[in-house]
Design a protein around this motif. Sequence first.
Motif, PDB file in Angstrom:
ATOM      1  N   ARG A 107     -10.948  -3.937   1.170  1.00 63.56           N
ATOM      2  CA  ARG A 107      -9.791  -4.578   1.788  1.00 63.56           C
ATOM      3  C   ARG A 107      -8.510  -4.212   1.052  1.00 63.56           C
ATOM      4  NH1 ARG A 107      -9.657  -9.945   1.256  1.00 63.56           N
ATOM      5  NH2 ARG A 107     -11.656 -10.315   0.241  1.00 63.56           N
ATOM      6  N   THR A 108      -8.591  -4.208  -0.279  1.00 69.56           N
ATOM      7  CA  THR A 108      -7.408  -3.895  -1.080  1.00 69.56           C
ATOM      8  C   THR A 108      -6.943  -2.466  -0.834  1.00 69.56           C
ATOM      9  OG1 THR A 108      -8.097  -5.443  -2.806  1.00 69.56           O
ATOM     10  CG2 THR A 108      -6.506  -3.754  -3.430  1.00 69.56           C
ATOM     11  N   MET A 109      -7.886  -1.537  -0.788  1.00 70.96           N
ATOM     12  CA  MET A 109      -7.515  -0.143  -0.575  1.00 70.96           C
ATOM     13  C   MET A 109      -6.949   0.084   0.821  1.00 70.96           C
ATOM     14  SD  MET A 109     -10.543   1.919  -2.581  1.00 70.96           S
ATOM     15  CE  MET A 109      -9.626   3.476  -2.494  1.00 70.96           C
ATOM     16  N   ILE A 110      -7.515  -0.579   1.812  1.00 71.22           N
ATOM     17  CA  ILE A 110      -6.976  -0.471   3.170  1.00 71.22           C
ATOM     18  C   ILE A 110      -5.570  -1.046   3.217  1.00 71.22           C
ATOM     19  CG2 ILE A 110      -7.208  -1.314   5.539  1.00 71.22           C
ATOM     20  CD1 ILE A 110     -10.232  -1.170   5.175  1.00 71.22           C
ATOM     21  N   ARG A 111      -5.399  -2.210   2.609  1.00 74.17           N
ATOM     22  CA  ARG A 111      -4.089  -2.851   2.609  1.00 74.17           C
ATOM     23  C   ARG A 111      -3.015  -1.945   2.014  1.00 74.17           C
ATOM     24  NH1 ARG A 111      -5.346  -7.388  -0.049  1.00 74.17           N
ATOM     25  NH2 ARG A 111      -4.661  -6.610  -2.073  1.00 74.17           N
ATOM     26  N   ASP A 112      -3.365  -1.227   0.946  1.00 74.93           N
ATOM     27  CA  ASP A 112      -2.393  -0.360   0.271  1.00 74.93           C
ATOM     28  C   ASP A 112      -2.003   0.863   1.097  1.00 74.93           C
ATOM     29  OD1 ASP A 112      -2.430  -2.084  -1.845  1.00 74.93           O
ATOM     30  OD2 ASP A 112      -3.802  -0.889  -3.072  1.00 74.93           O
ATOM     31  N   LYS A 113      -2.793   1.217   2.100  1.00 76.36           N
ATOM     32  CA  LYS A 113      -2.515   2.411   2.901  1.00 76.36           C
ATOM     33  C   LYS A 113      -2.038   2.097   4.318  1.00 76.36           C
ATOM     34  CE  LYS A 113      -5.425   5.747   0.477  1.00 76.36           C
ATOM     35  NZ  LYS A 113      -4.246   6.578   0.127  1.00 76.36           N
ATOM     36  N   LEU A 114      -1.829   0.819   4.621  1.00 74.94           N
ATOM     37  CA  LEU A 114      -1.385   0.456   5.956  1.00 74.94           C
ATOM     38  C   LEU A 114       0.027   0.948   6.227  1.00 74.94           C
ATOM     39  CD1 LEU A 114      -2.617  -3.245   6.241  1.00 74.94           C
ATOM     40  CD2 LEU A 114      -3.662  -1.219   7.271  1.00 74.94           C
ATOM     41  N   THR A 115       0.279   1.321   7.463  1.00 70.61           N
ATOM     42  CA  THR A 115       1.636   1.648   7.882  1.00 70.61           C
ATOM     43  C   THR A 115       2.472   0.361   7.895  1.00 70.61           C
ATOM     44  OG1 THR A 115       1.110   1.287  10.216  1.00 70.61           O
ATOM     45  CG2 THR A 115       0.786   3.518   9.331  1.00 70.61           C
ATOM     46  N   GLU A 116       3.766   0.511   7.995  1.00 66.75           N
ATOM     47  CA  GLU A 116       4.648  -0.660   8.008  1.00 66.75           C
ATOM     48  C   GLU A 116       4.310  -1.584   9.166  1.00 66.75           C
ATOM     49  OE1 GLU A 116       9.458  -1.700   8.217  1.00 66.75           O
ATOM     50  OE2 GLU A 116       8.754   0.367   8.005  1.00 66.75           O
ATOM     51  N   ARG A 117       4.033  -1.015  10.323  1.00 67.16           N
ATOM     52  CA  ARG A 117       3.704  -1.825  11.489  1.00 67.16           C
ATOM     53  C   ARG A 117       2.424  -2.626  11.267  1.00 67.16           C
ATOM     54  NH1 ARG A 117       4.509  -5.264  15.455  1.00 67.16           N
ATOM     55  NH2 ARG A 117       2.946  -5.109  17.113  1.00 67.16           N
ATOM     56  N   LEU A 118       1.372  -1.970  10.776  1.00 68.35           N
ATOM     57  CA  LEU A 118       0.118  -2.669  10.540  1.00 68.35           C
ATOM     58  C   LEU A 118       0.262  -3.717   9.442  1.00 68.35           C
ATOM     59  CD1 LEU A 118      -2.430   0.288  10.747  1.00 68.35           C
ATOM     60  CD2 LEU A 118      -2.122  -1.543  12.414  1.00 68.35           C
ATOM     61  N   ALA A 119       1.059  -3.416   8.420  1.00 65.01           N
ATOM     62  CA  ALA A 119       1.259  -4.367   7.326  1.00 65.01           C
ATOM     63  C   ALA A 119       1.921  -5.648   7.822  1.00 65.01           C
ATOM     64  CB  ALA A 119       2.099  -3.723   6.223  1.00 65.01           C
ATOM     65  N   GLU A 120       2.802  -5.525   8.812  1.00 66.10           N
ATOM     66  CA  GLU A 120       3.460  -6.706   9.375  1.00 66.10           C
ATOM     67  C   GLU A 120       2.464  -7.633  10.070  1.00 66.10           C
ATOM     68  OE1 GLU A 120       6.320  -5.085  12.007  1.00 66.10           O
ATOM     69  OE2 GLU A 120       7.783  -4.591  10.435  1.00 66.10           O
ATOM     70  N   LEU A 121       1.389  -7.068  10.586  1.00 64.20           N
ATOM     71  CA  LEU A 121       0.394  -7.845  11.337  1.00 64.20           C
ATOM     72  C   LEU A 121      -0.719  -8.394  10.452  1.00 64.20           C
ATOM     73  CD1 LEU A 121      -0.122  -5.430  14.386  1.00 64.20           C
ATOM     74  CD2 LEU A 121       1.494  -7.331  14.211  1.00 64.20           C
ATOM     75  N   ARG A 122      -0.808  -7.951   9.211  1.00 68.81           N
ATOM     76  CA  ARG A 122      -1.989  -8.185   8.378  1.00 68.81           C
ATOM     77  C   ARG A 122      -2.110  -9.623   7.879  1.00 68.81           C
ATOM     78  NH1 ARG A 122      -2.823  -9.089   3.275  1.00 68.81           N
ATOM     79  NH2 ARG A 122      -0.616  -8.722   2.803  1.00 68.81           N
TER      80      ARG A 122
END
Length: 346
Positions: A215-230
Motif C-alpha cells: 500500500r505504501t509503495m502504491i501510494r508513493d507512485k500515485l498520480t496527482e488525480r489518484l492521490a486526491e481520491l485515495r
Amino acid sequence: MMDLTRLRSVYESEGPFATVYLEGRSPSEESGEQLRLRWRDLREQLSGAGVGDGVLDALESHVLGAEAGEEQTNGRVLVATEDAGVVLAEPWDAALGVGDAAHWTRLPELGSYVREACRSVRMLVAIADEQGAVLRQEVLAQQHHPRELASETVEGSADTATHKPRGQALSHKQLQRRAEQAVESNVEDIVARLRTIEAEFRPRLLVLAGETQARTMIRDKLTERLAELRVDADRGGDQDEAAERALAEQLREAAEEESTRNAQARAEQLSAGLAHGQAVHGDRAVARAAEMGAVETLLLEYGTSTEREAFLLKACAETGARVDLVESGTGLAEGVGALLRFPIDG
C-alpha cells in the motif's frame, strides 16, 4: 452527484409512464416465489390504475427474468410506456425497509432512484501485495453491502522473485536489490492499471487495502488525480470471509464519510451562490431556472420530496444538468435548490 443526461432517453418517450421500484432483499430458497408474489401485488396496483397489459407484460418479463439466486439480491427500478415498452431498467440500492412501489403518472417517478444514486459512492478498491493486486469496481449505498461491478487481478510483469533473501553476502545484496526492483516494477504495473480504470469508471474514492508495504509503495507512485481520491483501509482484505467482512465495514464507513462531506460541500456552495446571484432555492424559483436552462446542478434535500420533483428532473435532464443532495435541515425552501450556470433576473 448524478449526470441527468443519462436519463434523457427516458424522457424522449411519450407518457404516461409506469414506474416500478423493487426493494433489494436477502436471498433465500424461496426468493423466486416471493418475487412472483411481490410482482403480482404491484401488477394489480398498476392494472387498477389503468395500465394496459402490454406495459404490464413488458415489465413482468424484466421482473421475473432475473437469474436464479439473484431475484431479490439487488433492488431495481423499471420504467415503461405503452409505445416504447421498458425504457429504464437499473439497479436501485434502496434504503432498508423502504418497500416496493408502483406508479402510473404523466412523468416517471424517478426521485427515489436519483436520490439513492446520488447517495451511492463509486469506489475503486485495490487489495495489494508485493506480487500484484485485486482491483474491484464497487458501488456502496447507505445501509447496503458493496455491489461489485467488476473485478480483476493485476499480476506484476517482473520475473524476479519479490522475496528478499537473508544474509549479508554480496550475492544476497544483489538478490535483495533485484527483489526490490521487482516489487517496484509490479507496483508501477498496478498504478498504470489504476489510472486506466479511473479514467473509465470515474470513482469518487480510491481505497488502498492489503499488505502495508505494498500500500505504501502504491501510494508513493500515485498520480496527482489518484492521490486526491485515495483513502487507506487498514483492516481486512480478501484472504477469508472474516477479512472480507472487515474490509466491507471499512468501505461502508468511508462511503458514509464521503457522502457527508459531499453534502456539506454542496450546502456551502449553495450558500455562497445565493449571496452572489449564482443559486436559487424554492420550488417556483428552481422551476423557472430549469425552464430557462440555467440550472447547472439541481440540489435536493435528503429525505424531503418536492412538489415538482418529476418535472424538475425532466427539465434538468433535457438541459444537461446534474443533480446532487444536501443534508436535511439545510434550509432549502420546499427542499429544493439549484446552482446556476448564469444569473437569472427576479
